[in-house]
Design an enzyme around this catalytic site. Structure first.
Site, PDB file in Angstrom:
ATOM      1  N   ASP A   1       0.842  -1.197   0.000  1.00 47.78           N
ATOM      2  CA  ASP A   1       0.000   0.000   0.000  1.00 47.78           C
ATOM      3  C   ASP A   1       0.878   1.247   0.000  1.00 47.78           C
ATOM      4  OD1 ASP A   1      -2.937   1.161   0.999  1.00 47.78           O
ATOM      5  OD2 ASP A   1      -1.244   2.288   1.811  1.00 47.78           O
TER       6      ASP A   1
ATOM      7  N   TYR B   1       3.144  10.004  -0.640  1.00 46.42           N
ATOM      8  CA  TYR B   1       4.269   9.401   0.086  1.00 46.42           C
ATOM      9  C   TYR B   1       5.594   9.626  -0.651  1.00 46.42           C
ATOM     10  CZ  TYR B   1       0.618   6.620   2.497  1.00 46.42           C
ATOM     11  OH  TYR B   1      -0.495   6.194   3.194  1.00 46.42           O
TER      12      TYR B   1
ATOM     13  N   LYS C   1      -2.965   5.921  -4.004  1.00 43.69           N
ATOM     14  CA  LYS C   1      -4.025   6.861  -3.623  1.00 43.69           C
ATOM     15  C   LYS C   1      -3.856   8.206  -4.313  1.00 43.69           C
ATOM     16  CE  LYS C   1      -3.617   4.789   0.973  1.00 43.69           C
ATOM     17  NZ  LYS C   1      -2.168   4.542   1.000  1.00 43.69           N
TER      18      LYS C   1
ATOM     19  N   HIS D   1      -7.609   9.643  -1.321  1.00 44.79           N
ATOM     20  CA  HIS D   1      -6.855   9.594  -0.069  1.00 44.79           C
ATOM     21  C   HIS D   1      -7.601  10.236   1.106  1.00 44.79           C
ATOM     22  CE1 HIS D   1      -2.406   9.326   1.402  1.00 44.79           C
ATOM     23  NE2 HIS D   1      -3.248   9.013   2.361  1.00 44.79           N
TER      24      HIS D   1
END
Length: 277
Positions: free
Chosen positions: A49, A54, A79, A112
């Site tokens: 994930d 990120y 996401k 998200h």
């Protein structure tokens, strides 16, 4: 050679199967992500994930490519970030994520955050419907959606989210949301399943860990699994990565499950979805 655990799967509302325990890479720098994901895949994880925000989708992609594993053995989630919400910008953001991952499709694509002040999640969801229809997303879902956001989405679309990924751990159990998920066949996926370690010193969890000859973290992950949650613990430490997967050789009794469920304290470690935009 150590045998790899077989992770059970949950069948989502569109028939796609997701491993019930996956590997999260939140807050892992891109240059460390490839090694962490490689360790996870070697340990037996098959679900990873990540998210655009990120900044480590490329690191994930490198590990997947180097693993030698067939694409159909892997379950990859990413996401859509808040700043990319909207119909056209969602499609562009998805293309960027796919290119970074080096894949031709993802298994699960999530909005998200609802980012309610932007008020674009319905448009973003329409774009994700297009991606599903095109076969580039196998399952569509949301993350951090509260009951009001989820209900509005359900009222405006025929595509029911397959997953809502939310902060969930013994200190924040989100029962109302989980009941809403159950009523609509939406899988509950827990991020920060260990409350970033905040619950692990609890005397009850330590007692249960001693009773089962396990760590408090393993007890909490086992609690999630028995509730039916999908769970994505994160670690960059190989020993901890393996420990988090070693949760299938024991079970908690009904009384022990109920005791852990008594630890709910509205303990939120991340932002509140109503205010993050």
């Amino acid at each position: 050679m150590t045998s790899r655990p077989t992770v059970p799967t949950i069948t989502l509302n569109n028939g796609v199967e997701i491993p019930q325990l996956g590997f999260g890479v939140f807050q892992v720098p891109d240059e460390e992500t490839t090694a962490a994901v490689t360790h996870a895949l070697e340990a037996g994880y098959r679900s990873v994930d990540t998210a655009a925000i990120y900044g480590n989708e490329a690191g994930v992609g490198k590990a997947l490519a180097a693993s030698g594993l067939a694409r159909e053995e892997l379950f990859v989630t990413t996401k859509l970030w808040n700043a990319d919400q909207g119909y056209d910008s969602t499609l562009r953001a998805f293309d960027r994520s796919l290119a970074a991952l080096g894949l031709d499709h993802v298994d699960l694509y999530l909005i998200h955050w609802p980012a309610p002040a932007r008020d674009l999640y319905l448009d973003s969801w329409r774009a994700i419907e297009t991606l599903v229809a095109d076969g580039r997303v196998r399952a569509a879902g949301v993350s951090n959606f509260q009951p009001a956001h989820l209900t509005r989405l359900l009222d405006h679309s025929d595509l029911v989210p397959a997953v809502n990924q939310i902060e969930l751990h013994p200190g924040l159990q989100q029962r109302t949301l989980r009941e809403l998920h159950a009523a609509h066949g939406i899988a509950t996926e827990a991020w920060s399943p260990l409350a970033q370690g905040a619950v692990l010193a609890d005397p009850l969890l330590r007692e249960l860990a001693d009773r089962h000859d396990r760590s408090p973290a393993q007890v909490v992950l086992r609690w999630h699994l028995q509730l039916g949650n999908v769970v994505i613990p994160k670690s960059v430490t190989p020993a901890r990565i393996r420990e988090n997967l070693d949760v299938f050789g024991f079970s908690l009794t009904e009384e022990e499950m109920a005791a852990v469920s008594g630890l709910d304290a509205d303990l939120r470690t991340g932002p509140h979805p109503d205010t993050l935009d």
